[in-house]
Design a protein around this motif. Structure first.
Motif, PDB file in Angstrom:
ATOM      1  N   SER A 197       0.824  -1.214   0.000  1.00 28.05           N
ATOM      2  CA  SER A 197       0.000   0.000   0.000  1.00 28.05           C
ATOM      3  C   SER A 197       0.853   1.257   0.000  1.00 28.05           C
ATOM      4  CB  SER A 197      -0.921   0.002   1.226  1.00 28.05           C
ATOM      5  OG  SER A 197      -1.767  -1.136   1.239  1.00 28.05           O
ATOM      6  N   LEU A 198       1.957   1.235   0.738  1.00 28.74           N
ATOM      7  CA  LEU A 198       2.766   2.433   0.897  1.00 28.74           C
ATOM      8  C   LEU A 198       3.680   2.710  -0.289  1.00 28.74           C
ATOM      9  CD1 LEU A 198       3.810   2.047   4.649  1.00 28.74           C
ATOM     10  CD2 LEU A 198       2.213   3.721   3.701  1.00 28.74           C
ATOM     11  N   ARG A 200       3.190   3.112  -3.312  1.00 29.09           N
ATOM     12  CA  ARG A 200       2.691   4.110  -4.275  1.00 29.09           C
ATOM     13  C   ARG A 200       2.901   5.535  -3.767  1.00 29.09           C
ATOM     14  NH1 ARG A 200      -3.513   2.319  -3.972  1.00 29.09           N
ATOM     15  NH2 ARG A 200      -2.416   0.315  -3.831  1.00 29.09           N
ATOM     16  N   PHE A 201       3.043   5.702  -2.442  1.00 26.56           N
ATOM     17  CA  PHE A 201       3.253   7.036  -1.878  1.00 26.56           C
ATOM     18  C   PHE A 201       4.733   7.381  -1.724  1.00 26.56           C
ATOM     19  CE2 PHE A 201      -0.787   5.429  -0.082  1.00 26.56           C
ATOM     20  CZ  PHE A 201      -1.650   6.358  -0.659  1.00 26.56           C
ATOM     21  N   PHE A 202       5.602   6.412  -1.961  1.00 29.27           N
ATOM     22  CA  PHE A 202       7.042   6.630  -1.839  1.00 29.27           C
ATOM     23  C   PHE A 202       7.701   6.235  -3.152  1.00 29.27           C
ATOM     24  CE2 PHE A 202       5.540   6.185   2.445  1.00 29.27           C
ATOM     25  CZ  PHE A 202       6.320   7.038   3.203  1.00 29.27           C
ATOM     26  N   HIS A 412       9.698   3.464   1.957  1.00 24.80           N
ATOM     27  CA  HIS A 412       8.657   3.050   2.892  1.00 24.80           C
ATOM     28  C   HIS A 412       9.031   1.826   3.712  1.00 24.80           C
ATOM     29  CE1 HIS A 412       8.271   0.846  -0.846  1.00 24.80           C
ATOM     30  NE2 HIS A 412       7.530  -0.060  -0.255  1.00 24.80           N
TER      31      HIS A 412
END
Length: 439
Positions: A197-198, A200-202, A412
């Motif tokens: 999940s993380l 994509r944000f990092f 992440h």
């Protein structure tokens, strides 16, 4: 990692400074807070080097065995067996790449509670994953996910904790096997979900065109074209039929009740059997096992030298955080809130220390089980034993694994690892409470 490292040091210094200003020098036997902080920093730096040197022999042993397994084709066989699962977890890693086999051996060692064996296999996996890394110095999605799984590490047989419980007079030393298994299953699921999940944000930074061009030019000069893409072993591009993978999975699952019933009898056989089995496999495949083993063992010395600076940095920061009194203040602040939730104040230091310092957490666990008021067979004793067996020293793993391949931007990986640690603590409190009467 820069922020985490600085935060630990800055908070430790601030707390020690306040204590120093309020310190009463009347007690001749009491050490000044700043003096204690200094002593612990020097001691931690010295212990970091001693720890790395102590790992040399273990790394040389298991990396030597790893080389024999690789030359004999065992890693390809293992990777083909579990390809349906691994290719879904690690879509960026080619199915027949050596990283697949190395990761599986690392996970297998953790499943059996063999931390010493898991570390060399994990470092080898990181080295192989780094060969696929287009952004040197930055963790890839596969690296972050592998580290998160390693941090959570499903454990069937926590051999070290069982042995300690037995030595402290526990009447049920292996009673933590089911609690550890449940807690690590929960933390592993959370680790995978968090990492996926993380990511994509990092997002990884785009490669610098000039740097990439220089690296390509250097490759063309230093390596012939054939050396860049080694030919895979025959048949390694085909997975085994699905029913073979299912049969292997069922066989591994069948080991769970055996480890619960005969864990103490099985554990002394694991490491010797691993060495005989891997060398025997190499002999059967006509590998020159001695020369191959020595060649692989040489990597252990080089890896130990690479990780020393990373170990010094993180272990000194953690030692400062403990010696300054910041950890005690944190425990005092949250202990009253956690006790109604099934996490007694006595076990809070264990939950907080486990991601930071393996030796510190081990010491807390030992002192709790040695205390006649608690002991190994009380709720607190079962809980701290489960916490020790079901969570990993996240910051140590970050320092050692990423340090071995010179990763500076961890993206992440830390967030996923801490998420797994928190899930492991919650699951441990829940399952121990259900089985041993606190809930």
């Amino acid at each position: 990692m820069n922020l985490v490292f600085f935060a630990l040091v800055a908070v430790a210094f601030a707390v020690a400074a306040v204590r120093q200003l309020l310190w009463d020098a009347g007690g001749l036997d009491e050490v000044a807070p700043m003096a204690l902080l200094t002593d612990e920093m020097i001691a931690a730096a010295r212990a970091s080097v001693e720890l790395a040197i102590g790992l040399v022999g273990v790394m040389a042993l298991f990396l030597g065995l790893m080389k024999v397994a690789e030359q004999g084709g065992l890693l390809v066989i293992i990777a083909k067996t579990v390809r349906p699962l691994m290719t879904r977890l690690f879509p960026d890693v080619p199915p027949n790449h050596p990283a697949m086999g190395a990761m599986i051996l690392n996970i297998s060692a953790n499943v059996l509670g063999l931390g010493n064996a898991a570390t060399p296999f994990g470092i080898r996996a990181m080295q192989e994953l780094d060969k696929l890394n287009p952004h040197k110095g930055t963790a890839t999605n596969a690296m972050a996910l592998f580290l998160a799984i390693n941090t959570s590490s499903v454990t069937i047989l926590p051999t070290g904790v069982i042995a300690l419980r037995a030595s402290l007079g526990s009447t049920e030393p292996a009673a933590i096997v089911p609690t550890t298994l449940v807690a690590t299953l929960c933390s592993t699921i959370v680790a995978i979900v968090a990492a996926k999940s993380l990511q994509r944000f990092f997002a990884a930074p785009p490669p610098d065109a000039e740097t990439e061009e220089r690296e390509m030019d250097a490759d063309e000069v230093t390596a012939p074209p054939a050396a860049k893409t080694p030919e895979a072993p025959a048949g390694s591009d085909e997975a085994y039929p699905l029913h073979v993978s299912l049969l292997v999975l069922l066989g591994v699952t069948a080991l769970v009740p055996l480890t619960i019933l005969y864990g103490r009898e099985i554990s002394p056989w694991i490491v010797p059997a691993l060495m005989v089995g891997l060398l025997g496999f190499g002999m059967a495949k006509r590998v020159r096992v001695y020369e191959c083993f020595v060649e692989g063992a040489k990597d252990g010395f080089q890896v130990a030298l690479k990780i020393i600076p990373y170990l010094v940095a993180i272990l000194v920061a953690v030692a400062m955080f403990r010696a300054s009194g910041a950890l005690d203040a944190l425990v005092a602040a949250i202990g009253s809130f956690t006790d109604p939730l099934g996490l007694p104040a006595e076990a809070v230091p264990m939950a907080l220390l486990r991601p930071l310092s393996g030796s510190g957490a081990y010491g807390v666990m030992t002192s709790i089980m040695q205390d006649p008021a608690t002991g190994p067979d009380t709720y607190v004793g079962f809980l701290v034993s489960t916490l020790q067996g079901s969570t990993e020293t996240t910051f140590y793993v970050l320092a050692v694994y990423f340090g071995a391949v010179q990763i500076r931007r961890i993206r992440h990986a830390l967030a996923a690892g801490i998420s797994a640690d928190i899930a492991g603590v919650i699951a441990a409190v829940t399952i121990v409470g259900l089985l041993f009467g606190a809930l």
